[in-house]
Every structure is written in structure tokens, then in C-alpha cells.
Write a protein that holds these residues in place. Structure first.
Motif, PDB file in Angstrom:
ATOM      1  N   VAL A  61      33.835  16.377  16.651  1.00  0.00           N
ATOM      2  CA  VAL A  61      35.017  15.504  16.509  1.00  0.00           C
ATOM      3  C   VAL A  61      35.116  14.545  17.699  1.00  0.00           C
ATOM      4  CG1 VAL A  61      37.541  15.455  16.448  1.00  0.00           C
ATOM      5  CG2 VAL A  61      36.314  17.104  15.042  1.00  0.00           C
ATOM      6  N   GLY A 116      32.473  12.035  17.263  1.00  0.00           N
ATOM      7  CA  GLY A 116      32.823  11.086  16.186  1.00  0.00           C
ATOM      8  C   GLY A 116      33.835  10.054  16.669  1.00  0.00           C
ATOM      9  N   LEU A 117      34.801  10.511  17.475  1.00  0.00           N
ATOM     10  CA  LEU A 117      35.818   9.576  17.984  1.00  0.00           C
ATOM     11  C   LEU A 117      35.194   8.563  18.937  1.00  0.00           C
ATOM     12  CD1 LEU A 117      38.828  11.984  18.672  1.00  0.00           C
ATOM     13  CD2 LEU A 117      38.818  10.051  17.092  1.00  0.00           C
ATOM     14  N   ALA A 136      32.918   0.673  15.407  1.00  0.00           N
ATOM     15  CA  ALA A 136      33.953  -0.341  15.188  1.00  0.00           C
ATOM     16  C   ALA A 136      33.614  -1.657  15.889  1.00  0.00           C
ATOM     17  CB  ALA A 136      35.306   0.185  15.661  1.00  0.00           C
ATOM     18  N   ASN A 172      29.560  -6.168  10.833  1.00  0.00           N
ATOM     19  CA  ASN A 172      28.926  -5.722   9.585  1.00  0.00           C
ATOM     20  C   ASN A 172      27.641  -6.491   9.269  1.00  0.00           C
ATOM     21  OD1 ASN A 172      30.900  -3.867   9.367  1.00  0.00           O
ATOM     22  ND2 ASN A 172      31.735  -4.569   7.410  1.00  0.00           N
ATOM     23  N   LEU A 218      26.669   3.434  10.046  1.00  0.00           N
ATOM     24  CA  LEU A 218      27.590   3.931   9.023  1.00  0.00           C
ATOM     25  C   LEU A 218      27.055   5.212   8.393  1.00  0.00           C
ATOM     26  CD1 LEU A 218      28.715   0.645   7.211  1.00  0.00           C
ATOM     27  CD2 LEU A 218      30.228   2.320   8.263  1.00  0.00           C
ATOM     28  N   THR A 278      31.840  13.587   7.055  1.00  0.00           N
ATOM     29  CA  THR A 278      31.959  14.450   5.876  1.00  0.00           C
ATOM     30  C   THR A 278      31.628  15.895   6.252  1.00  0.00           C
ATOM     31  OG1 THR A 278      31.288  12.542   4.567  1.00  0.00           O
ATOM     32  CG2 THR A 278      31.282  14.650   3.441  1.00  0.00           C
ATOM     33  N   MET A 324      41.953  12.346   9.019  1.00  0.00           N
ATOM     34  CA  MET A 324      40.995  11.367   9.569  1.00  0.00           C
ATOM     35  C   MET A 324      39.784  11.236   8.634  1.00  0.00           C
ATOM     36  SD  MET A 324      40.623   9.907  12.708  1.00  0.00           S
ATOM     37  CE  MET A 324      39.596   8.466  12.590  1.00  0.00           C
ATOM     38  N   ALA A 325      39.230  12.386   8.261  1.00  0.00           N
ATOM     39  CA  ALA A 325      38.043  12.361   7.399  1.00  0.00           C
ATOM     40  C   ALA A 325      38.405  11.827   6.016  1.00  0.00           C
ATOM     41  CB  ALA A 325      37.443  13.761   7.306  1.00  0.00           C
ATOM     42  N   ALA A 371      35.457   4.281   2.505  1.00  0.00           N
ATOM     43  CA  ALA A 371      34.117   4.220   1.910  1.00  0.00           C
ATOM     44  C   ALA A 371      34.206   3.972   0.405  1.00  0.00           C
ATOM     45  CB  ALA A 371      33.370   5.513   2.199  1.00  0.00           C
ATOM     46  N   PHE A 407      36.129  -4.543   7.407  1.00  0.00           N
ATOM     47  CA  PHE A 407      36.906  -3.609   6.575  1.00  0.00           C
ATOM     48  C   PHE A 407      38.406  -3.827   6.738  1.00  0.00           C
ATOM     49  CE2 PHE A 407      32.926  -1.266   7.695  1.00  0.00           C
ATOM     50  CZ  PHE A 407      32.370  -1.237   6.420  1.00  0.00           C
ATOM     51  N   ARG A 439      41.639   1.660   6.224  1.00  0.00           N
ATOM     52  CA  ARG A 439      40.972   1.351   7.504  1.00  0.00           C
ATOM     53  C   ARG A 439      42.001   1.355   8.641  1.00  0.00           C
ATOM     54  NH1 ARG A 439      39.529   1.211  11.689  1.00  0.00           N
ATOM     55  NH2 ARG A 439      37.867   0.080  12.763  1.00  0.00           N
ATOM     56  N   ALA A 487      42.917   7.813  14.556  1.00  0.00           N
ATOM     57  CA  ALA A 487      41.977   8.038  15.670  1.00  0.00           C
ATOM     58  C   ALA A 487      42.753   8.133  16.984  1.00  0.00           C
ATOM     59  CB  ALA A 487      40.955   6.905  15.730  1.00  0.00           C
TER      60      ALA A 487
HETATM   61  C1  HEM Z   1      37.044  13.506  11.493  1.00  0.00           C
HETATM   62  C2  HEM Z   1      36.078  12.682  11.177  1.00  0.00           C
HETATM   63  C3  HEM Z   1      36.041  11.246  11.640  1.00  0.00           C
HETATM   64  C4  HEM Z   1      36.308  10.704  12.864  1.00  0.00           C
HETATM   65  C5  HEM Z   1      36.716  11.447  14.129  1.00  0.00           C
HETATM   66  C6  HEM Z   1      36.151   9.276  12.744  1.00  0.00           C
HETATM   67  C7  HEM Z   1      36.357   8.363  13.764  1.00  0.00           C
HETATM   68  C8  HEM Z   1      36.344   6.994  13.620  1.00  0.00           C
HETATM   69  C9  HEM Z   1      36.754   6.045  14.619  1.00  0.00           C
HETATM   70  C10 HEM Z   1      37.266   6.415  16.011  1.00  0.00           C
HETATM   71  C11 HEM Z   1      36.610   4.799  14.100  1.00  0.00           C
HETATM   72  C12 HEM Z   1      36.976   3.465  14.782  1.00  0.00           C
HETATM   73  C13 HEM Z   1      38.456   3.258  14.632  1.00  0.00           C
HETATM   74  C14 HEM Z   1      38.961   2.047  15.336  1.00  0.00           C
HETATM   75  O1  HEM Z   1      38.414   1.673  16.378  1.00  0.00           O
HETATM   76  O2  HEM Z   1      39.953   1.462  14.845  1.00  0.00           O
HETATM   77  C15 HEM Z   1      36.089   4.931  12.750  1.00  0.00           C
HETATM   78  C16 HEM Z   1      35.796   3.896  11.890  1.00  0.00           C
HETATM   79  C17 HEM Z   1      35.290   4.074  10.626  1.00  0.00           C
HETATM   80  N1  HEM Z   1      35.022   5.272   9.991  1.00  0.00           N
HETATM   81 FE1  HEM Z   1      35.395   7.111  10.718  1.00  0.00          FE
HETATM   82  N2  HEM Z   1      35.776   8.976  11.449  1.00  0.00           N
HETATM   83  C18 HEM Z   1      35.690  10.151  10.746  1.00  0.00           C
HETATM   84  C19 HEM Z   1      35.328  10.309   9.428  1.00  0.00           C
HETATM   85  C20 HEM Z   1      34.881   9.290   8.617  1.00  0.00           C
HETATM   86  C21 HEM Z   1      34.366   9.461   7.264  1.00  0.00           C
HETATM   87  C22 HEM Z   1      34.263  10.815   6.531  1.00  0.00           C
HETATM   88  C23 HEM Z   1      34.011   8.229   6.813  1.00  0.00           C
HETATM   89  C24 HEM Z   1      33.433   7.819   5.483  1.00  0.00           C
HETATM   90  C25 HEM Z   1      32.827   8.625   4.633  1.00  0.00           C
HETATM   91  C26 HEM Z   1      34.318   7.277   7.864  1.00  0.00           C
HETATM   92  C27 HEM Z   1      34.142   5.913   7.777  1.00  0.00           C
HETATM   93  C28 HEM Z   1      34.503   4.998   8.736  1.00  0.00           C
HETATM   94  C29 HEM Z   1      34.424   3.555   8.550  1.00  0.00           C
HETATM   95  C30 HEM Z   1      33.920   2.825   7.317  1.00  0.00           C
HETATM   96  C31 HEM Z   1      34.924   2.980   9.730  1.00  0.00           C
HETATM   97  C32 HEM Z   1      35.123   1.473   9.991  1.00  0.00           C
HETATM   98  C33 HEM Z   1      34.019   0.908  10.826  1.00  0.00           C
HETATM   99  C34 HEM Z   1      34.279  -0.554  11.120  1.00  0.00           C
HETATM  100  O3  HEM Z   1      35.422  -0.988  11.233  1.00  0.00           O
HETATM  101  O4  HEM Z   1      33.279  -1.265  11.219  1.00  0.00           O
HETATM  102  N3  HEM Z   1      34.837   7.967   8.947  1.00  0.00           N
HETATM  103  N4  HEM Z   1      35.950   6.284  12.479  1.00  0.00           N
END
Ligand code: HEM
Ligand code: HEM
Length: 175
Positions: free
Chosen positions: A19, A22-23, A31, A35, A44, A52, A99-100, A107, A128, A134, A141
Motif C-alpha cells: 500500500v 502503491g501510494l 500521476a 498519457n 498503468l 487489484t 481506494m482500490a 479503469a 483522466f 479519478r 490517496a
Molecule cells: C489500494 C490500492 C491503490 C493505491 C494505494 C493507489 C494509489 C494511487 C495514487 C496515489 C494515485 C495518484 C493520485 C493523485 O496523485 O491524485 C493513483 C492514480 C491512479 N490509479 Fe491508483 N491506487 C490503487 C489502486 C488502483 C487500482 C486497483 C486501479 C485500477 C485498476 C488504479 C488506477 C489508477 C489510475 C488510472 C490512476 C490515474 C493515473 C493518472 O492520473 O495518470 N489504482 N493511484
């Protein structure tokens, strides 16, 4: 009963690693990668797979938690704070799962499964930002990061100020 079940202990530390990873990777790497960057698809793929996996492990951990005996709640000497600690642990589960779930919703709405895993060859959207989940994913987060910081500070307070060996409860050994 002095310790959590070893499966719960293993999952706690594995999930803490995943976790926090991931953060950091999501906020600092994903982020900030446009893209249009060819690396984005790989980023991605990793992030969505890890996210997942986190969801599956977190739900699994919740089940193990309900099915196994656990030590009595740690006492901090204040009824309100004790209740807060119990609530905070549920908040951790809830926010990680939300979050997930919000990640999966991004997605789904952006058709990422076909693009990232299906090799559809379709271009990613410009960004996004137009996708509602989003924004939720970004806010969650921040909420999750703050909750984890509070959780770590509370654990350190127990361990080093109250000297109650709290960490041994979330470690292996005779129960
Ligand atoms: C607990 C699990 C997860 C954590 C801790 C996590 C964490 C993050 C963080 C910190 C960001 C950037 C947020 C920001 O700066 O505003 C992000 C963006 C994103 N996450 Fe996750 N995420 C998780 C699960 C997932 C899952 C399961 C998916 C899709 C199947 C996903 C898809 C995305 C996408 C598409 C973005 C946007 C990227 C962008 O803006 O270019 N995330 N996630
Ligand atoms: C993403 C990161 C983390 C999450 C989601 C998380 C979640 C949880 C949850 C929900 C519990 C309650 C026991 C349970 O229901 O399974 C717990 C207990 C605990 N966590 Fe974490 N944790 C994280 C990271 C950490 C870190 C980095 C530390 C240490 C620096 C830590 C130290 C502890 C300790 C010592 C306990 C035992 C508390 C007790 O005995 O009541 N956790 N954690």
C-alpha cells in the motif's frame, strides 16, 4: 492471547509494503507521467495489477481477521482513545478498499482493461481528469496517507512511550 494470527501478521506487513509502495509510485510516478508517454502503459499495468492484488489481499485479510482469535484491544488508558483506535483500524480497511474500488472505477470508465491488458491498440485518453472516480481516487490517496501516518505514530507511541511492546502483537511467536 498475545499475538495476532501469523497469517494476519504476514498479510499486515506485506500489505503495508504494497500500500505504501502503491501510494508513492501512484502519486510520484504514475500521476506525473503524461498519457502520451510510451512508458505510461507499462506504469498503468503495474499499478492496476498491484492495486487489484491489494484489494484481494485486504478483503482476504478482513476475512482472516473475523475467523481467527485476536489479542484483546491494546489499552491506552483512555476509553475514548481506545474506541478511536478500534475505529481507526476499520477506517484503514475501508479506505484501502475504497481506494482500490475507485481505481477499478477509473479503469472501467476509461476502458483501460482493453487498452492496458487486452492490447486493443487504442490510444489512452488525453488524461483522466474528466472521469469522476479519478478525483475520488486522488482525495482517498490523501486520506489514506494521513491515516497511515496517524497509525504509524500511534504504534510508535505505544511501543516507545508507553513501552507496551505493541509491535510484538503484530509479529510471529507463541500466541
Ligand atoms: C489500494 C490500492 C491503490 C493505491 C494505494 C493507489 C494509489 C494511487 C495514487 C496515489 C494515485 C495518484 C493520485 C493523485 O496523485 O491524485 C493513483 C492514480 C491512479 N490509479 Fe491508483 N491506487 C490503487 C489502486 C488502483 C487500482 C486497483 C486501479 C485500477 C485498476 C488504479 C488506477 C489508477 C489510475 C488510472 C490512476 C490515474 C493515473 C493518472 O492520473 O495518470 N489504482 N493511484
Ligand atoms: C498501509 C499500511 C498499513 C495498514 C493498511 C495497516 C493496517 C492495520 C490494521 C487494520 C491493524 C489492526 C489489526 C487488524 O485488524 O488486522 C493494524 C495493526 C497494527 N499495525 Fe498496521 N497497517 C499499516 C502499516 C503499518 C506500519 C507501517 C506499522 C509500523 C510502523 C504498523 C504497525 C502496526 C501494529 C504494531 C499493529 C498492532 C496494533 C494492535 O495490536 O492493536 N502498521 N494495522
Amino acid at each position: 492471547m498475545k499475538r495476532y494470527h501469523p497469517v494476519l501478521v504476514s498479510l499486515h506487513w506485506l500489505l503495508a509494503f504494497l500500500v505504501i509502495g502503491g501510494l508513492l509510485a501512484g502519486g510520484l510516478g504514475l500521476a506525473n507521467t503524461p498519457n502520451t508517454d510510451p512508458f505510461k502503459l507499462f506504469s498503468l499495468k503495474m499499478h492496476m495489477s498491484m492495486g487489484t492484488l491489494i484489494l484481494a489481499l485486504m478483503v482476504g485479510r478482513l476475512l482472516v481477521r473475523f475467523l481467527t482469535k485476536k489479542p484483546p484491544h491494546a489499552d491506552i488508558g483512555n476509553a475514548l482513545l481506545n474506541k478511536g483506535a478500534i475505529a481507526a483500524h476499520y477506517v484503514l480497511y475501508a479506505v484501502v478498499i475504497a481506494m482500490a474500488a475507485s481505481g477499478l472505477a477509473i479503469a472501467k470508465e476509461a476502458g483501460l482493461f482493453a487498452i492496458v491488458f487486452g492490447g486493443s491498440g487504442e490510444a489512452l485518453p488525453v488524461d483522466f481528469s474528466h472521469i469522476a472516480p479519478r478525483a475520488a481516487h486522488g482525495v482517498l490517496a490523501i486520506v489514506l496517507s494521513l491515516t497511515i501516518i496517524g497509525h504509524v505514530l500511534a504504534a510508535l507511541y505505544h511501543q516507545y512511550i508507553r513501552n507496551d511492546s505493541l509491535f510484538s502483537r503484530m509479529w510471529f511467536g507463541g500466541r
